[in-house]
Write a protein that holds these residues in place. Sequence first.
Motif, mmCIF file in Angstrom:
data_model
loop_
_atom_site.group_PDB
_atom_site.id
_atom_site.type_symbol
_atom_site.label_atom_id
_atom_site.label_comp_id
_atom_site.label_asym_id
_atom_site.label_seq_id
_atom_site.Cartn_x
_atom_site.Cartn_y
_atom_site.Cartn_z
ATOM 1 N N UNK A 1 1.016 -1.160 -0.049
ATOM 2 C CA UNK A 1 0.013 0.103 -0.033
ATOM 3 C C UNK A 1 0.984 1.522 -0.081
ATOM 4 N N UNK A 2 1.982 1.158 0.784
ATOM 5 C CA UNK A 2 2.670 2.308 0.953
ATOM 6 C C UNK A 2 3.386 2.538 -0.271
ATOM 7 N N UNK A 3 3.840 1.651 -0.987
ATOM 8 C CA UNK A 3 4.702 1.695 -2.411
ATOM 9 C C UNK A 3 3.572 2.484 -3.388
ATOM 10 N N UNK A 4 2.441 1.692 -3.407
ATOM 11 C CA UNK A 4 1.555 2.176 -4.246
ATOM 12 C C UNK A 4 1.253 3.655 -4.361
ATOM 13 N N UNK A 5 0.992 4.002 -2.696
ATOM 14 C CA UNK A 5 0.537 5.454 -2.819
ATOM 15 C C UNK A 5 1.738 6.381 -3.216
ATOM 16 N N UNK B 1 -5.174 9.284 -2.142
ATOM 17 C CA UNK B 1 -5.223 9.147 -0.538
ATOM 18 C C UNK B 1 -6.192 8.433 0.245
ATOM 19 N N UNK B 2 -7.485 8.538 -0.410
ATOM 20 C CA UNK B 2 -8.557 7.735 0.239
ATOM 21 C C UNK B 2 -8.359 6.392 0.367
ATOM 22 N N UNK B 3 -7.982 5.648 -0.537
ATOM 23 C CA UNK B 3 -7.803 4.309 -0.806
ATOM 24 C C UNK B 3 -6.619 3.929 0.058
ATOM 25 N N UNK B 4 -5.735 4.670 0.053
ATOM 26 C CA UNK B 4 -4.440 4.449 1.066
ATOM 27 C C UNK B 4 -4.969 4.400 2.462
ATOM 28 N N UNK B 5 -5.492 5.557 2.811
ATOM 29 C CA UNK B 5 -6.153 5.622 4.168
ATOM 30 C C UNK B 5 -6.946 4.398 4.590
ATOM 31 N N UNK B 6 -7.939 4.208 3.606
ATOM 32 C CA UNK B 6 -8.758 3.002 3.837
ATOM 33 C C UNK B 6 -8.104 1.394 4.129
ATOM 34 N N UNK B 7 -7.270 1.595 3.131
ATOM 35 C CA UNK B 7 -6.239 0.249 3.225
ATOM 36 C C UNK B 7 -5.526 0.156 4.400
#
Length: 69
Positions: free
Chosen positions: A33-37, A44-50
Amino acid sequence: MTFYDLQQMLKKFGTIIYTGTRIGDLDLMEEELKELYRLGIIDPDVYRDGLLVVKNERQAEISKNNVQK
């Protein structure tokens, strides 16, 4: 987002994670997740939710393991 949703999203990017331990899987999912972000692939919303899913699943796994001991 659910754990399954997170797995499916990562799968869309070619990432299938299975280490044999739930905590290991969660650690690798968080790193992905961190790498994709970082690369700007997810918003940012997908990152946060993940990250919330990973955090909640990790806490549930730790609690489950503590009860079983």
